[in-house]
Design a protein around this motif. Sequence first.
Motif, PDB file in Angstrom:
ATOM      1  N   ASN A   1      25.227  40.709  91.286  1.00 24.74           N
ATOM      2  CA  ASN A   1      26.244  40.874  90.360  1.00 24.74           C
ATOM      3  C   ASN A   1      25.894  40.125  88.920  1.00 24.74           C
ATOM      4  O   ASN A   1      26.081  40.446  87.827  1.00 24.74           O
TER       5      ASN A   1
ATOM      6  N   ILE B   1      25.558  38.486  95.463  1.00 27.92           N
ATOM      7  CA  ILE B   1      26.100  37.541  94.342  1.00 27.92           C
ATOM      8  C   ILE B   1      24.967  37.701  93.163  1.00 27.92           C
ATOM      9  O   ILE B   1      25.371  37.990  91.934  1.00 27.92           O
TER      10      ILE B   1
ATOM     11  N   SER C   1      33.203  30.394  96.764  1.00 34.54           N
ATOM     12  CA  SER C   1      33.649  31.566  97.486  1.00 34.54           C
ATOM     13  C   SER C   1      33.285  31.723  98.878  1.00 34.54           C
ATOM     14  O   SER C   1      33.575  32.436  99.781  1.00 34.54           O
TER      15      SER C   1
ATOM     16  N   ASP D   1      32.371  42.452  89.895  1.00 32.29           N
ATOM     17  CA  ASP D   1      31.581  42.760  88.618  1.00 32.29           C
ATOM     18  C   ASP D   1      31.671  44.508  88.921  1.00 32.29           C
ATOM     19  O   ASP D   1      31.477  45.054  89.901  1.00 32.29           O
TER      20      ASP D   1
ATOM     21  N   TRP E   1      24.144  38.155 101.546  1.00 33.37           N
ATOM     22  CA  TRP E   1      25.366  37.857 100.700  1.00 33.37           C
ATOM     23  C   TRP E   1      25.080  37.168  99.470  1.00 33.37           C
ATOM     24  O   TRP E   1      25.476  37.441  98.483  1.00 33.37           O
TER      25      TRP E   1
ATOM     26  N   ASP F   1      40.696  38.511  88.533  1.00 33.56           N
ATOM     27  CA  ASP F   1      40.552  37.052  88.925  1.00 33.56           C
ATOM     28  C   ASP F   1      39.065  36.664  88.684  1.00 33.56           C
ATOM     29  O   ASP F   1      38.440  35.592  88.972  1.00 33.56           O
ATOM     30  N   GLY F   2      38.494  37.678  87.937  1.00 35.95           N
ATOM     31  CA  GLY F   2      36.935  37.452  87.753  1.00 35.95           C
ATOM     32  C   GLY F   2      36.024  37.464  88.718  1.00 35.95           C
ATOM     33  O   GLY F   2      34.599  37.022  88.504  1.00 35.95           O
ATOM     34  N   MET F   3      36.236  37.980  89.705  1.00 35.24           N
ATOM     35  CA  MET F   3      35.344  37.749  90.991  1.00 35.24           C
ATOM     36  C   MET F   3      34.444  39.297  91.139  1.00 35.24           C
ATOM     37  O   MET F   3      33.485  39.202  91.711  1.00 35.24           O
TER      38      MET F   3
ATOM     39  N   LYS G   1      36.944  44.160  96.693  1.00 30.48           N
ATOM     40  CA  LYS G   1      38.201  44.640  96.034  1.00 30.48           C
ATOM     41  C   LYS G   1      37.951  46.006  95.187  1.00 30.48           C
ATOM     42  O   LYS G   1      36.954  46.448  94.950  1.00 30.48           O
TER      43      LYS G   1
ATOM     44  N   SER H   1      31.075  42.788  95.190  1.00 31.71           N
ATOM     45  CA  SER H   1      31.561  41.724  94.537  1.00 31.71           C
ATOM     46  C   SER H   1      31.129  40.332  94.878  1.00 31.71           C
ATOM     47  O   SER H   1      30.145  40.401  95.725  1.00 31.71           O
ATOM     48  N   ALA H   2      31.229  39.517  93.939  1.00 29.60           N
ATOM     49  CA  ALA H   2      30.789  37.910  94.176  1.00 29.60           C
ATOM     50  C   ALA H   2      31.290  37.449  95.579  1.00 29.60           C
ATOM     51  O   ALA H   2      30.673  36.397  95.900  1.00 29.60           O
ATOM     52  N   GLU H   3      32.310  37.877  96.013  1.00 25.33           N
ATOM     53  CA  GLU H   3      32.859  37.494  96.965  1.00 25.33           C
ATOM     54  C   GLU H   3      31.694  37.868  98.419  1.00 25.33           C
ATOM     55  O   GLU H   3      31.997  37.356  99.504  1.00 25.33           O
TER      56      GLU H   3
ATOM     57  N   GLU I   1      35.617  43.143  84.383  1.00 21.00           N
ATOM     58  CA  GLU I   1      35.851  42.532  85.673  1.00 21.00           C
ATOM     59  C   GLU I   1      37.557  42.710  86.025  1.00 21.00           C
ATOM     60  O   GLU I   1      38.322  42.813  85.089  1.00 21.00           O
TER      61      GLU I   1
END
Lengths: 186, 232
Positions: free
Chosen positions: A70, A67, A49, B97, A63, B93-95, B128, B120-122, B90
């Motif tokens: 999460n 992650i 990503s 959590d 960042w 798109d699985g991104m 989102k 998010s993992a982004e 989720e």
Amino acid sequence: MERSRDDASAFEMIVHRHYEALLAYLARSVGTQSGVDLAQQVFLVAFESRERFKPTQPSARPWLFGIASNLLRRWYRGEGRRHRAYNRLGDGERSADEFTSEVDDRLSAAGRRDQIRAALGSLPKRDRDPFLLFALGQLTYSEISVALGIPVGTVRSRIHRAKQHLSGLLYSEALNAIDEETDRLG
Amino acid sequence: MDELERLRRLLDEVRPTEESKEKTLEAIRNRAQQSSHRQAPMSRLMMRTALVAAVLLAGLIVLRPGAAEAWSPTPVSPQDPTLISAVPDECPDGMVDADQPLLIDQREDVAIALLGELPSAEGPGGFKTCLLAREDSAWLRATNDDLPFELAVTAGTVDERALGEPVSKVVIETDTQLVDVSYGNGFYLIWWPAELALDGEVMRFLASDGSELFDVPVTHEIGTDPLSPGNT
């Protein structure tokens, strides 16, 4: 980080820079083996990503820890399921050996670590994330704010609440145990 | 030594840092190699163009006459707006959590759950937001310790995998953009890319005949939204 968008090998610098801190955070949270696995996942997710990383951020650290949070949350979910399944299976009688082994475990350093981790895992999810980042990841309030996308004031109040919650569990007890062990080892 | 330092010392074990870092680097190199074999990376301009095209395409699909005919909300028992604390695992798109608090509102005959902004993992800024609407009468409820996904499994109502299957059954429009809709076992999962920044806008839910069902304001401030009187 921005360079790694076009040049994947540049991402390796990110790994070199942040791996140790991230592994320390994750291993403290969930133990070494799971921590190693999660750390790898963090960097793989980040790599996949990397286009989404905002170049305006001064550092990739919050960042990456975001992650990690999460993934940790997902890990705790899985652990919770396993734990409940184990409890359902473990209702039968235990042998004397099993009992002795359990007592030994509880008295050992590893047993204490497990107890502490269980206490941390029992924190309400909302408070757990910022507390772990603060206590085990050694992030500042503002870094946690960026990592979790919540205001700094909220970070502060959640950490405060987590501390209160833990002090009612086995936090103090465990800390005393550390002192005892430190004294014993001289 | 303060308490936190003592805590860290207790939890510290010997860590195979260098060895595991090397493995991580190796895994990344492999991933990079796989990606380069799959396709050349798109430029950011191309990505944006693709995003816009996807949104427009989604809009065309959603607006196509008859596309929303299957939407037939089942009445739910009236109750006050309620806060529950989690959502299915989720976004499609699985991104994302998504175990943040959920706002539920029940208006007319459809229940709507509006999520707050999700880490998010982004990463920061790459948020989102998901919104769930369920067509039958029972909302899954969860406490802090019970995740709805697990409850859902128990109840046999939600299949995480099914949430990724897009079915255009609900027409949603905001002032500026259309969003995507997924459907799985009674849940509509409505999601949009972070870039659309819908905070502060209003989502309008339309019945299949085009008549307006209700509006739901999109907010990221859980606790300040009128839909969340139970939130503390």
